[in-house]
Design a protein around this motif. Structure first.
Motif, PDB file in Angstrom:
ATOM      1  N   TRP A 304       0.806  -1.215   0.000  1.00  0.00           N
ATOM      2  CA  TRP A 304       0.000   0.000   0.000  1.00  0.00           C
ATOM      3  C   TRP A 304       0.834   1.256   0.000  1.00  0.00           C
ATOM      4  O   TRP A 304       0.425   2.292  -0.525  1.00  0.00           O
ATOM      5  N   LEU A 305       2.030   1.170   0.552  1.00  0.00           N
ATOM      6  CA  LEU A 305       2.897   2.338   0.454  1.00  0.00           C
ATOM      7  C   LEU A 305       3.168   2.652  -1.006  1.00  0.00           C
ATOM      8  O   LEU A 305       3.075   3.811  -1.444  1.00  0.00           O
ATOM      9  N   ASN A 306       3.482   1.618  -1.768  1.00  0.00           N
ATOM     10  CA  ASN A 306       3.730   1.840  -3.187  1.00  0.00           C
ATOM     11  C   ASN A 306       2.495   2.331  -3.915  1.00  0.00           C
ATOM     12  O   ASN A 306       2.564   3.170  -4.795  1.00  0.00           O
ATOM     13  N   LEU A 307       1.342   1.802  -3.541  1.00  0.00           N
ATOM     14  CA  LEU A 307       0.115   2.232  -4.197  1.00  0.00           C
ATOM     15  C   LEU A 307      -0.177   3.695  -3.880  1.00  0.00           C
ATOM     16  O   LEU A 307      -0.590   4.461  -4.734  1.00  0.00           O
ATOM     17  N   LEU A 308       0.045   4.065  -2.628  1.00  0.00           N
ATOM     18  CA  LEU A 308      -0.349   5.399  -2.203  1.00  0.00           C
ATOM     19  C   LEU A 308       0.573   6.488  -2.725  1.00  0.00           C
ATOM     20  O   LEU A 308       0.104   7.527  -3.169  1.00  0.00           O
ATOM     21  N   ILE A 309       1.876   6.266  -2.608  1.00  0.00           N
ATOM     22  CA  ILE A 309       2.752   7.345  -3.063  1.00  0.00           C
ATOM     23  C   ILE A 309       3.797   6.908  -4.073  1.00  0.00           C
ATOM     24  O   ILE A 309       4.665   7.685  -4.440  1.00  0.00           O
ATOM     25  N   GLY A 310       3.736   5.685  -4.531  1.00  0.00           N
ATOM     26  CA  GLY A 310       4.691   5.245  -5.531  1.00  0.00           C
ATOM     27  C   GLY A 310       6.057   4.984  -4.932  1.00  0.00           C
ATOM     28  O   GLY A 310       6.282   5.180  -3.748  1.00  0.00           O
ATOM     29  N   ARG A 311       6.970   4.566  -5.801  1.00  0.00           N
ATOM     30  CA  ARG A 311       8.288   4.181  -5.291  1.00  0.00           C
ATOM     31  C   ARG A 311       9.307   5.297  -5.392  1.00  0.00           C
ATOM     32  O   ARG A 311      10.296   5.301  -4.688  1.00  0.00           O
ATOM     33  N   THR A 312       9.099   6.222  -6.315  1.00  0.00           N
ATOM     34  CA  THR A 312      10.158   7.224  -6.495  1.00  0.00           C
ATOM     35  C   THR A 312       9.971   8.427  -5.585  1.00  0.00           C
ATOM     36  O   THR A 312      10.882   9.195  -5.393  1.00  0.00           O
ATOM     37  N   ASN A 313       8.762   8.595  -5.059  1.00  0.00           N
ATOM     38  CA  ASN A 313       8.545   9.684  -4.100  1.00  0.00           C
ATOM     39  C   ASN A 313       9.055  11.023  -4.617  1.00  0.00           C
ATOM     40  O   ASN A 313       9.929  11.639  -4.016  1.00  0.00           O
ATOM     41  N   PRO A 314       8.500  11.490  -5.724  1.00  0.00           N
ATOM     42  CA  PRO A 314       9.048  12.707  -6.330  1.00  0.00           C
ATOM     43  C   PRO A 314       8.846  13.952  -5.477  1.00  0.00           C
ATOM     44  O   PRO A 314       9.611  14.896  -5.579  1.00  0.00           O
ATOM     45  N   ARG A 315       7.819  13.952  -4.652  1.00  0.00           N
ATOM     46  CA  ARG A 315       7.614  15.149  -3.839  1.00  0.00           C
ATOM     47  C   ARG A 315       8.236  15.029  -2.458  1.00  0.00           C
ATOM     48  O   ARG A 315       7.962  15.828  -1.590  1.00  0.00           O
ATOM     49  N   ALA A 316       9.081  14.043  -2.339  1.00  0.00           N
ATOM     50  CA  ALA A 316       9.867  13.881  -1.109  1.00  0.00           C
ATOM     51  C   ALA A 316       9.036  13.984   0.153  1.00  0.00           C
ATOM     52  O   ALA A 316       9.351  14.747   1.063  1.00  0.00           O
ATOM     53  N   VAL A 317       7.954  13.222   0.185  1.00  0.00           N
ATOM     54  CA  VAL A 317       7.201  13.206   1.436  1.00  0.00           C
ATOM     55  C   VAL A 317       7.850  12.173   2.349  1.00  0.00           C
ATOM     56  O   VAL A 317       8.702  11.401   1.938  1.00  0.00           O
ATOM     57  N   ASP A 318       7.402  12.169   3.573  1.00  0.00           N
ATOM     58  CA  ASP A 318       8.029  11.308   4.559  1.00  0.00           C
ATOM     59  C   ASP A 318       7.474   9.897   4.430  1.00  0.00           C
ATOM     60  O   ASP A 318       6.537   9.503   5.137  1.00  0.00           O
ATOM     61  N   ASP A 319       8.081   9.153   3.522  1.00  0.00           N
ATOM     62  CA  ASP A 319       7.541   7.819   3.270  1.00  0.00           C
ATOM     63  C   ASP A 319       7.720   6.897   4.467  1.00  0.00           C
ATOM     64  O   ASP A 319       6.935   5.979   4.681  1.00  0.00           O
ATOM     65  N   ARG A 320       8.759   7.130   5.222  1.00  0.00           N
ATOM     66  CA  ARG A 320       8.971   6.283   6.389  1.00  0.00           C
ATOM     67  C   ARG A 320       7.830   6.424   7.393  1.00  0.00           C
ATOM     68  O   ARG A 320       7.358   5.453   7.978  1.00  0.00           O
ATOM     69  N   ALA A 321       7.394   7.661   7.553  1.00  0.00           N
ATOM     70  CA  ALA A 321       6.304   7.887   8.502  1.00  0.00           C
ATOM     71  C   ALA A 321       5.026   7.243   7.984  1.00  0.00           C
ATOM     72  O   ALA A 321       4.250   6.657   8.745  1.00  0.00           O
ATOM     73  N   LEU A 322       4.811   7.369   6.688  1.00  0.00           N
ATOM     74  CA  LEU A 322       3.610   6.770   6.118  1.00  0.00           C
ATOM     75  C   LEU A 322       3.670   5.253   6.252  1.00  0.00           C
ATOM     76  O   LEU A 322       2.683   4.598   6.604  1.00  0.00           O
ATOM     77  N   LEU A 323       4.847   4.691   6.017  1.00  0.00           N
ATOM     78  CA  LEU A 323       4.984   3.246   6.151  1.00  0.00           C
ATOM     79  C   LEU A 323       4.719   2.829   7.585  1.00  0.00           C
ATOM     80  O   LEU A 323       4.016   1.842   7.836  1.00  0.00           O
ATOM     81  N   ALA A 324       5.254   3.583   8.522  1.00  0.00           N
ATOM     82  CA  ALA A 324       5.045   3.240   9.932  1.00  0.00           C
ATOM     83  C   ALA A 324       3.550   3.258  10.266  1.00  0.00           C
ATOM     84  O   ALA A 324       3.041   2.367  10.962  1.00  0.00           O
ATOM     85  N   PHE A 325       2.872   4.254   9.740  1.00  0.00           N
ATOM     86  CA  PHE A 325       1.423   4.330   9.958  1.00  0.00           C
ATOM     87  C   PHE A 325       0.736   3.081   9.402  1.00  0.00           C
ATOM     88  O   PHE A 325      -0.090   2.445  10.075  1.00  0.00           O
ATOM     89  N   LEU A 326       1.082   2.722   8.162  1.00  0.00           N
ATOM     90  CA  LEU A 326       0.441   1.579   7.540  1.00  0.00           C
ATOM     91  C   LEU A 326       0.759   0.293   8.291  1.00  0.00           C
ATOM     92  O   LEU A 326      -0.109  -0.559   8.483  1.00  0.00           O
ATOM     93  N   VAL A 327       2.004   0.165   8.709  1.00  0.00           N
ATOM     94  CA  VAL A 327       2.386  -1.037   9.441  1.00  0.00           C
ATOM     95  C   VAL A 327       1.527  -1.189  10.696  1.00  0.00           C
ATOM     96  O   VAL A 327       1.012  -2.265  10.986  1.00  0.00           O
ATOM     97  N   GLU A 328       1.372  -0.102  11.415  1.00  0.00           N
ATOM     98  CA  GLU A 328       0.525  -0.151  12.612  1.00  0.00           C
ATOM     99  C   GLU A 328      -0.898  -0.577  12.274  1.00  0.00           C
ATOM    100  O   GLU A 328      -1.469  -1.450  12.908  1.00  0.00           O
ATOM    101  N   GLN A 329      -1.461   0.072  11.299  1.00  0.00           N
ATOM    102  CA  GLN A 329      -2.852  -0.224  10.935  1.00  0.00           C
ATOM    103  C   GLN A 329      -3.020  -1.690  10.565  1.00  0.00           C
ATOM    104  O   GLN A 329      -3.978  -2.349  10.984  1.00  0.00           O
ATOM    105  N   PHE A 330      -2.086  -2.200   9.779  1.00  0.00           N
ATOM    106  CA  PHE A 330      -2.248  -3.573   9.322  1.00  0.00           C
ATOM    107  C   PHE A 330      -1.879  -4.580  10.395  1.00  0.00           C
ATOM    108  O   PHE A 330      -2.515  -5.618  10.534  1.00  0.00           O
ATOM    109  N   ARG A 331      -0.852  -4.272  11.179  1.00  0.00           N
ATOM    110  CA  ARG A 331      -0.491  -5.222  12.227  1.00  0.00           C
ATOM    111  C   ARG A 331      -1.626  -5.407  13.218  1.00  0.00           C
ATOM    112  O   ARG A 331      -1.845  -6.494  13.732  1.00  0.00           O
TER     113      ARG A 331
END
Lengths: 736, 190
Positions: A304-331
């Motif tokens: 879902w991280l890839n779906l939501l913001i893609g892999r290249t992250n052109p706008r340099a958002v905080d993908d780590r934070a988003l991943l952490a959020f998703l991990v929590e939600q799914f775990r």
């Protein structure tokens, strides 16, 4: 130089067409020759035509819709050949030469495999577009499937240009077309409205603002749900005279289960444990175990991280934070609707509320990408085209709808946050996502219709306008509407997507294009699952359980004679009478190589290093500046893959070390020979099965060819070569 | 590892044995499609084109050290491919469908100097295919997407082969016009 008349050009093109199809007779060949020799201008035309033909052949990926090929010929190729045996093609003398040195042997195989694989990248690329691969929508996908309309790259500007040319279907003859007439002729029959679920006994939610509790009494138990699924599928197979595929053998199934759920191949121990377990319930137990393992939820988070913001992250958002959020939600297996709600209505700082990073990545261009991406991912609808014009044949997919949805995002702002502290990394700015302070809730959104008529809309979703008062933000209103949606679009699109993740094909031809123009196959089954999913409180684990334990998911992925899976290019839809094989996505490849080599070496599986994996994966991604912030994922099983993999010193090193560890392992049983044991272990680690007799023969031949080396060096070399070959084979990269 | 004789050069990274480096690999993979499109007007069938490409690839790899970094890789690759085309023709001189040497030389000269705007063309083609009528696109998908021959498609659709082949011809021409239009528009726009 003589002049060429249109008549001559016509003649040339006719001959060129016959030439492409290899249907020139002798007289025609002569004529073509003389035409080209006498009229040099025609040479260019000839070349142009042939190269068009060549492009169609080469770029099959652009035009084929199929998620799996029903052509048994192509399956044969993959089933029979891995890089360990040279396929039938290729001139004979190549084989004689290849008994030479180390890499040339493998390279000759790869070069030969490469050519064949090059032209069959279609299935693999398509596969990576379905299943668990992310939003990397190749531009052409949109044009070829979602009907005649301007492709995304035509609509680069978010504001519609009034005098854009009418998209026309290409005319049948050379006469000037009447676009309207053509469109009317070729409109596919608009299907009846998708059943709104009124036939099922789903009652509308009593308290609209609440998220359904996850322990609310479900309509059906898991067992009942699975039984219903099985029943529906069996009925439809009987109806259409389709025979289901046989059950997949255990070693195939275990690999599939691990890849689908945990995103990697099983370790050799996991495989062996599964295969030796005598219990008839081994599959049920494994699914249960995998679903409660956090590696599964982490895999889902990565997807879902890839779906939501893609892999290249052109706008340099905080993908780590988003991943952490998703991990929590799914775990924690939070209800899916809650996750969607948090993503859509997120507010706050990008490092403190990871969910904000989704919208932060797409708020450019007046939030039109945000609208389009949210609609695609959460509602399963491709709306970006309706930014500029109404949908050509789905009556209620209008421009009005797009902009009404966009209106929900219009009062969202992002501000850069000045940070004196050292916790931020240099490359990631800190942002804050908020609703505009003091904004007028009745602020309208403007757009221009195709005829240039300026129109204004208020936020509206599914025909409902929310209460517009100062208390609640627009996005929060949207979440409420999404939750209360009588069509349960959020649930439906997740069911479609999840089903495609398991089966390789969704209920609709495109997993994220479920509008009324796209007819789902087996609509009752889709309804059943949607209904069940909603009643379960949007419980993803239960949804995955139902799918994973359905009879259909136990079946093999190889169609046999009686299994008339319609070819995916046609309008018919898949019946899930067999599972579609697909290609692994890059993250899966990376993880699987790691796991496989650890298995070979007999080492425990260490934790993955995100940075390293990301760097490796990003080799294959290119950012693509469309109005949906698309990316192009160039990850198909062609020669570039093989070569990039083969040339990686990392990989080289890892293989050498793994083989050394294997050879010095002390727990090798005395009975079997060293080479047999090692080869076996390698095949089990990489492909979760024992080596075939053909592979054994190739290996032994290779060993013999190294007879000038000392025995242990020869063995190590041969084993390394086999490992290379297995990793580069189509069988490795395919999820059966 | 086995010592590697000079004549057979494996694709190892530059770091280990001085084989072709990452740049070479990149150039190589990027040129594949263009090489295929160079070859296809010169041979009679797509199967032959595949074979010639494959043979070209092997030669390219074995001669990697002769390529001067910084020079035009595609031009170098095309020169090799041209030789392979003619070698291939000599091997198969009894094939019915081939055109005479003179014509092939002529066409080869033309494609050698062809600029490579293939990316633009590919995108244009994708758009054009998307704009075909459904049944035309279906034909194209069956033929090119499914790896069927025209006869197969005819059999699948229950149509006479001739009519299907005529359809292909017609559709290809329509696509060609469409691609041309797209490229012209693009030129004007830029």
């Amino acid at each position: 130089m003589t002049q060429t008349t249109p008549k001559l050009q016509d003649e040339l093109l006719n001959l060129a067409s016959l030439y492409c199809d290899e249907r020139l007779d002798h007289a025609q060949r002569e004529r073509l020759t003389s035409l080209l020799l006498q009229h040099e201008e025609l040479v260019g035309l000839f070349v142009e035509y042939l190269q068009l033909h060549g492009q169609l052949v080469w770029d099959r990926a652009l035009i084929a819709d199929d998620a799996c090929s029903a052509e048994s010929a192509e399956f044969q190729f993959f089933a029979d050949s891995n890089a360990t045996s040279l396929p039938g093609r290729g001139p004979r003398k190549r084989r004689a030469r290849s008994s030479g040195s180390a890499r040339e042997w493998i390279f000759a195989a790869a070069a030969v495999v490469a050519c064949g694989v090059l032209l069959t990248t279609v299935n693999l690329v398509r596969n990576s577009g379905q299943g668990n691969s992310p939003s990397a929508t190749v531009v052409s996908t949109d044009t070829s499937v979602s009907g005649p309309g301007p492709s995304p790259s035509d609509t680069a500007a978010p504001d519609p240009v009034p005098d854009q040319p009418q998209p026309d279907l290409l005319p049948e003859t050379q006469e000037s077309p009447d676009p309207d007439m053509l469109m009317a002729d070729t409109l596919p029959a608009v299907p009846d409205k998708i059943p709104a679920g009124s036939e099922s006994s789903l009652a509308p939610l009593e308290t609209p603002a609440e998220i359904p509790e996850s322990d609310a009494a479900p309509h059906l138990t898991d067992r009942e749900m699975i039984a219903r699924i099985n029943e529906m599928l069996t009925d439809s197979w009987q109806e259409r005279g389709v025979t289901a595929a046989p059950e997949a053998p255990q070693e195939v199934w275990v690999r599939r289960a691990y890849l689908t759920l945990a995103g990697r191949v099983p370790t050799i121990d996991e495989t062996q444990r599964f295969l030796t377990s005598a219990s008839g319930r081994s599959r049920i137990l494994l699914v249960d175990q995998l679903l409660s393992d956090h590696r599964t939820s982490d895999n889902l988070a990565g997807i879902w991280l890839n779906l939501l913001i893609g892999r290249t992250n052109p706008r340099a958002v905080d993908d780590r934070a988003l991943l952490a959020f998703l991990v929590e939600q799914f775990r924690q297996n939070r209800p899916w609707i809650e996750t969607v709600g948090k993503l859509v209505a997120a507010e706050g700082r990008s490092d403190q509320n990871g969910a904000t990073n989704f919208l932060l990545a797409h708020l450019n261009d007046q939030a039109t990408p945000a609208t389009a991406v949210a609609a695609r991912l959460f509602l399963g609808e491709q709306v970006h085209c309706t930014q500029c014009h109404n949908h050509p044949f789905a009556k209620d997919r209008t421009q009005d709808e797009f902009w009404s949805l966009n209106a929900f995002f219009k009062q969202t702002e992002r501000k850069r946050v000045a940070t004196p502290d050292s916790t931020t990394t240099a490359d990631k700015a800190l942002w804050e996502l908020t609703e505009k302070v003091g904004a007028d809730p009745r602020e309208m959104t403007f757009y221009e219709t195709r005829r240039g008529v300026p129109t204004a809309v208020l936020p509206k979703f599914a025909g409902l306008t929310p209460e517009l008062d100062r208390g609640v933000s627009r996005r929060a209103q949207l979440v409420r509407l999404l939750t209360d949606d009588p069509e349960h679009r959020v649930a439906r699109s997740m069911v479609n997507r999840m089903w495609a993740h398991f089966f390789g094909v969704a209920f609709t031809p495109q997993v994220d294009d479920m509008g009324p123009h796209s007819d789902p196959c087996l609509p009752e089954l889709l309804d059943l699952l949607t209904d069940g999913f909603v009643r379960s409180g949007y419980d993803l684990r239960r949804l995955m359980t139902w799918i994973a334990l359905s009879d259909a998911w136990q079946l093999s992925s190889l169609p046999d004679a009686g299994n008339s899976q319609p070819s995916p290019e046609s309008e018919e839809t898949a019946l899930f009478s067999h599972v579609c094989s697909r290609q692994m996505g890059p993250e899966e490849v990376y993880e699987s190589i790691r796991v496989a080599l650890a298995s070979v070496a007999g080492q425990p599986l260490a934790a993955s290093i995100d940075e390293h994996r990301r760097k490796w994966v990003n080799e294959f991604v290119q950012s693509w500046g469309t109005d949906e912030n698309d990316e192009r994922l160039q990850f198909s099983g062609d020669v570039s893959q093989a070569l990039l993999m083969m040339n990686g010193t990392d990989l080289n090193q890892a293989i050498t070390e793994a083989v050394q560890a294997l050879l010095s392992a002390s727990d090798r049983p005395q009975r079997s020979s060293a080479s047999e044991y090692c080869l076996n272990r390698i095949a089990m680690s990489i492909l979760s099965r024992e080596p075939t007799s053909a592979e054994v023969r190739v290996f032994n031949a290779r060993l013999r060819s190294l007879n000038e080396l000392p025995a242990d060096q020869a063995l190590a070399t041969a084993l390394e070569d086999m490992t290379w070959a297995y990793l580069n084979s189509a069988a490795f990269i395919s999820v059966e | 590892m086995t010592p590697i004789p000079d004549t057979c050069l494996p694709p190892q990274s530059a770091a280990s044995t001085g084989g072709p480096g990452e740049d070479f690999v990149r150039l190589f993979t990027q040129s594949q499609r263009a090489l295929y499109l160079f070859i296809i007007p010169l041979v009679s069938s797509t199967a032959d084109a595949e074979e010639v490409l494959q043979e070209t690839n092997v030669v390219i790899w074995s001669k990697w050290s002769q390529f001067q970094p910084g020079t035009n890789f595609l031009a170098w690759g095309r020169a090799i491919a041209r030789l392979e085309v003619f070698r291939h023709r000599r091997r198969r001189d009894s094939r019915m469908h081939m055109l005479g040497d003179a014509v092939v030389e002529l066409v080869a000269d033309y494609v050698t100097d062809q600029p490579s705007d293939f990316d633009l063309r590919r995108d244009a083609l994708a758009r054009c295919v998307g704009r075909l009528r459904d049944r035309d696109r279906e034909l194209i998908q069956r033929r090119y997407g499914g790896g069927c021959t025209g006869d197969d498609v005819a059999a699948q659709m229950g149509r006479p082969a001739n009519s299907v082949y005529q359809s292909f011809g017609r559709i290809r021409r329509v696509l060609m016009e469409c691609v041309r239009r797209q490229l012209t528009e693009a030129e004007f726009a830029s």
